[in-house]
Motif scaffolding. Structure first.
Motif, short mmCIF file in Angstrom:
data_model
loop_
_atom_site.label_atom_id
_atom_site.label_comp_id
_atom_site.label_asym_id
_atom_site.label_seq_id
_atom_site.Cartn_x
_atom_site.Cartn_y
_atom_site.Cartn_z
N ALA A 291 32.55 70.99 18.76
CA ALA A 291 33.62 71.83 19.64
C ALA A 291 33.70 73.23 19.30
CB ALA A 291 34.68 70.83 19.98
N ASN A 292 34.45 73.49 17.30
CA ASN A 292 34.56 74.38 16.93
C ASN A 292 33.22 75.14 17.01
OD1 ASN A 292 37.24 74.10 16.22
ND2 ASN A 292 35.58 72.88 13.99
N ALA A 293 31.45 74.68 17.43
CA ALA A 293 30.66 75.56 17.99
C ALA A 293 30.26 75.99 19.33
CB ALA A 293 29.52 74.70 17.18
N PHE A 294 30.58 75.35 19.61
CA PHE A 294 30.95 75.49 21.46
C PHE A 294 32.14 76.81 21.14
CE2 PHE A 294 34.09 74.21 25.18
CZ PHE A 294 33.11 75.19 26.16
N SER A 295 32.42 76.96 20.40
CA SER A 295 34.16 77.39 21.18
C SER A 295 33.17 79.18 20.86
CB SER A 295 35.26 77.38 19.97
OG SER A 295 36.01 78.57 20.09
N THR A 296 32.82 79.14 20.01
CA THR A 296 32.14 80.37 18.86
C THR A 296 31.25 80.75 19.45
OG1 THR A 296 32.19 79.80 16.92
CG2 THR A 296 30.78 80.90 17.33
N CYS A 371 37.52 65.06 23.73
CA CYS A 371 37.34 65.74 24.40
C CYS A 371 38.84 67.42 24.91
CB CYS A 371 38.10 64.84 26.29
SG CYS A 371 36.12 64.83 26.82
N LEU A 372 39.62 67.06 23.64
CA LEU A 372 40.48 67.89 23.63
C LEU A 372 40.31 69.17 22.59
CD1 LEU A 372 43.72 68.05 24.17
CD2 LEU A 372 44.76 66.87 22.22
N PHE A 373 39.48 68.57 21.91
CA PHE A 373 39.08 69.31 20.92
C PHE A 373 38.10 70.37 21.57
CE2 PHE A 373 38.62 65.63 17.50
CZ PHE A 373 39.56 66.49 16.24
N LEU A 374 37.36 69.59 22.46
CA LEU A 374 36.25 70.76 23.36
C LEU A 374 37.24 71.58 24.33
CD1 LEU A 374 33.44 68.41 25.25
CD2 LEU A 374 34.16 70.13 23.76
N PHE A 375 38.84 71.38 25.14
CA PHE A 375 39.95 71.98 25.80
C PHE A 375 40.84 73.31 24.63
CE2 PHE A 375 40.19 68.57 28.81
CZ PHE A 375 39.15 69.72 30.10
N TYR A 376 40.61 72.74 23.48
CA TYR A 376 40.61 73.89 22.70
C TYR A 376 39.85 74.89 22.15
CZ TYR A 376 44.60 70.11 20.86
OH TYR A 376 45.72 69.18 20.76
N GLY A 377 38.89 74.48 21.91
CA GLY A 377 37.84 75.22 21.92
C GLY A 377 37.18 76.60 22.83
N LEU A 378 37.58 75.34 24.26
CA LEU A 378 37.52 76.90 25.50
C LEU A 378 38.43 77.48 26.00
CD1 LEU A 378 36.01 76.79 27.86
CD2 LEU A 378 36.75 75.35 29.14
#
Length: 449
Positions: A291-296, A371-378
């Motif tokens: 999720a952090n990589a997805f955020s970047t 999924c919550l990590f993904l929302f944070y990153g997004l």
């Protein structure tokens, strides 16, 4: 070990290759935590395991402030890199470092001077207060090193270099394990030995990665040689960093409050919780780092104006994280007891049973935290970091309220704390998804294809 442009190439391979070093780095970190817990639990005893487990929860909260500042700054660095705006990137580096330095000075001073306040706040049992205090006073002095490592690591990851932070973390982790065994098993320094090993390795990784970046990255070196902060950079860094810091802090403050409630059930439940949380963190950590990589990835592509690519990234990251979490849940359910036996002696049946109960209640719901990590990153990447704070308040607020409400009932006891965790994840995920759909319909700034 050069920069990687995440705005080019196929989405899944690009995002996954960038995420892999981050995942391996966290595996190393969690591997150290496991060794540390094993050393403390087997070579010192359950009281030491309870003390170090409580201290770990507190340090996670304090360092979350620094991690939030660096994560928020990293998003700004990624946006600047995506826009190919070197001048703004340099100014953002200076602004971020200035804010971080002030926070580190305050946090370290307040933590050392207020150690007794923390011990009372966390409801540490009387028999382990002295041990916990000694451990905390040592690890507090590692706060500046944690800040330096995460600052330079955030910069490298923001420009697509996730390998170098992994290498420095790997060296630090190996040293930490070796010193742990030396100080605790050989020198018999107890919990203080474990703390000493931690801060020595932290300073090695912080100084090492800082030196590497200043030598190899000309833009960073120029930024510090001609240190300048403009108002727009300070405002942008503050907007992202303070809100991300708030999100991380609220999350870990809630966890800390739950730790205090766990402590009220005595050292057996504390030890079970300390061991189970180590296993759990290892289990869902790859989803967090993906999720952090997805955020970047999202921030770089937002900076370049490639919103359709961002939408493809959302689909790819969601499928990857959900599939991984389903597999992790299955393995934790099947292997709960043998995994706990890594930290807990088979004769300690009460502690073992409570740890198994925790993993069997929380483990099936790892898709919720993934999924919550993904929302944070997004939301951090698309310029809505305040939404991450809202989701964190919902998740942790629910967890804290339900923990205190359910655990006070005899029918639940400590299990009431465990059940509150997945319920909080589910409510936050529902809120995050509804808000995302609203953004898509209204055409607000975001990943609308």
């Amino acid at each position: 070990m050069s920069q990687q442009d995440l705005t080019k190439g196929s989405v899944f391979p690009t995002m996954s290759w960038f995420a892999l070093p981050m995942i391996f780095g966290n595996i190393l970190q969690q591997g150290y935590n496991i060794v540390d817990t094993w050393v403390v639990g087997h070579m010192i005893g359950p009281d030491a395991l309870a003390a170090v487990g409580s201290a770990f929860a507190l340090m996670t909260f304090l360092t979350s402030v620094l991690l939030g500042l660096c994560m928020g700054s990293g998003t700004v660095f990624s946006l600047c890199f995506g826009r190919q705006d070197g001048r703004q990137l340099k100014s953002s580096l200076c602004a971020s470092f200035l804010i971080l330095a002030v926070i580190v000075l305050f946090l370290t001073t307040a933590s050392v001077l207020g150690v007794d306040v923390w011990i009372v706040f966390m409801n540490i049992p009387a028999q382990i207060r002295t041990m916990t205090r000694e451990y905390l006073l040592l690890v507090f002095y590692g706060i500046p090193a944690i800040a330096v490592y995460n600052f330079f690591g955030a910069y490298l990851k923001s420009v697509g270099n996730s390998l170098v932070p992994l290498l420095f973390l790997g060296i630090s982790t190996i040293l930490n394990i070796l010193l742990d065994l030396l100080f605790v098993a050989v020198f018999a320094w107890g919990a203080k030995g474990a703390a000493s090993a931690t801060i020595i390795s932290q300073y090695l990784s912080g100084i090492g990665i800082g030196g590497y970046v200043l030598v190899r990255e000309r833009e960073v070196r120029d930024a510090f040689l001609h240190f300048h902060v403009n108002t727009s950079s300070l405002r942008e860094i503050a907007n992202y960093s303070v809100l991300t810091c708030m999100q991380q802090s609220v999350m870990n403050l809630g966890i800390l409050m739950v730790q205090g409630l766990v402590n009220s059930f005595g050292t057996s439940v504390m030890a079970a919780f300390a061991a189970a949380v180590k296993i759990e963190a290892f289990a869902y950590m790859p989803a967090q780092e993906y999720a952090n990589a997805f955020s970047t990835f999202t921030a770089q592509n937002m900076g370049a104006g490639l919103k359709r690519r961002v939408l493809s990234g959302i689909r790819c990251a969601s499928a990857t994280v959900v599939l991984y979490c389903l597999l992790a849940s299955l393995l934790i359910w099947l292997l709960a007891e043998p995994l706990l036996l890594i930290f807990i002696q088979s004769s300690q049946t009460v502690i073992l049973a409570e740890g198994i109960r925790y993993l069997r209640i929380v483990g099936p719901f790892y898709c919720g935290i993934g999924c919550l990590f993904l929302f944070y990153g997004l939301y951090r990447a698309i310029g809505k970091p305040a939404m991450s704070v809202v989701l964190t308040v919902i998740s942790l607020g629910t967890r804290v309220i339900l923990s205190y409400a359910l655990s006070s009932r005899q029918a639940f006891g400590a299990a009431g704390i465990w059940w509150s965790i997945p319920i909080g994840w589910g409510l936050a995920d529902l809120t995050g998804y509804v808000y995302y759909r609203c953004c898509m319909r209204s055409g607000e700034k975001g990943p609308k294809g």
